[in-house]
Design a protein around this motif. Sequence first.
Motif, PDB file in Angstrom:
ATOM      1  N   LYS A   1      18.005  38.641 -24.646  1.00  0.00           N
ATOM      2  CA  LYS A   1      18.465  37.744 -25.699  1.00  0.00           C
ATOM      3  C   LYS A   1      19.977  37.530 -25.559  1.00  0.00           C
ATOM      4  N   THR A   2      20.418  36.294 -25.743  1.00  0.00           N
ATOM      5  CA  THR A   2      21.848  36.005 -25.676  1.00  0.00           C
ATOM      6  C   THR A   2      22.283  35.238 -26.917  1.00  0.00           C
ATOM      7  N   ASP A   3      23.496  35.527 -27.355  1.00  0.00           N
ATOM      8  CA  ASP A   3      24.105  34.820 -28.478  1.00  0.00           C
ATOM      9  C   ASP A   3      25.589  34.664 -28.146  1.00  0.00           C
ATOM     10  N   LEU A   4      25.912  33.625 -27.396  1.00  0.00           N
ATOM     11  CA  LEU A   4      27.259  33.443 -26.844  1.00  0.00           C
ATOM     12  C   LEU A   4      27.996  32.346 -27.601  1.00  0.00           C
ATOM     13  N   HIS A   5      28.894  32.770 -28.489  1.00  0.00           N
ATOM     14  CA  HIS A   5      29.717  31.809 -29.222  1.00  0.00           C
ATOM     15  C   HIS A   5      30.964  31.428 -28.422  1.00  0.00           C
ATOM     16  N   SER A   6      31.260  32.197 -27.401  1.00  0.00           N
ATOM     17  CA  SER A   6      32.334  31.894 -26.461  1.00  0.00           C
ATOM     18  C   SER A   6      31.780  32.078 -25.058  1.00  0.00           C
ATOM     19  N   ALA A   7      32.402  31.428 -24.089  1.00  0.00           N
ATOM     20  CA  ALA A   7      31.958  31.569 -22.702  1.00  0.00           C
ATOM     21  C   ALA A   7      32.380  32.934 -22.164  1.00  0.00           C
TER      22      ALA A   7
END
Length: 268
Positions: A154-160
């Motif tokens: 699972k990923t939750d990337l608000h920034s690169a």
Amino acid sequence: MRLILTVLILAYTIACLYLEAHVVLQVVSVVLCFGALALAMKIRTVKLSLAGITVIGLLLALIYDASLAGWALLFLFLVAQYQLGQLEQTNQQLTSKSDHLQTFVALLQKERHKNYAGHANDAAFQLAKNERPDIAAWLVTTDEQLKLANLTFKTDLHSAISDLPFQEDELRALLTAIMTNAKQAASQVENGWISLRLQLQSGLFLLEISNASNMPNQAVMDNLFARPKPTSGTAIIKHYITKAHGIIDYRFDQAQFKLLLKIPAIKK
């Protein structure tokens, strides 16, 4: 082999102290012993063949009463081993980078035949779209590897991830060490999973990695990060985060291990 090398250095030092009559040479031998041990701890892999050659050389030095020549030979062996280890590590990094780039090129070739609407529903494209090529390839490759291992990613990337303040090789090494540790722990749990979350808050990058785990207690994790083995994943994580003036926070709770890395958002 590292233990054998340490015993070899100590044995040669004791022999020098016993055979050398001059106090100055005895002191020099002790100083060189500490230097050799410090260098030996930095060696990644000790080759048995070179260790054998070194033993023969040191025995000859003792037989012909040439202790300094023996020390010179020992340091030559240690430096050669260290340089070989560095070259091997560089080669592994280049190979990993090449594999990631090939994966990314394959992804681009696959995506070129689709329209943007198709991209919106493509998980791999969404996962990698804001990243530079090598990190995009790392993410896609990691996702595929975890699927093959029957682990949920699972990923939750608000920034690169690419924006993290590390050099290219350092960032890939850090991410690989983190994911290797998480994958090893999650693989030992039924229905294992790994979660990767990144956000920028109050001038800090908050990189959070959670995974299912059977780790017994907090004390075990404290020991891993407080006194990590030199070549372990936790040692690599600690090295790069400390270099970036970051903070490592972690906890184990309810069959879940969470690693939180707080990294100052400093320009590269």
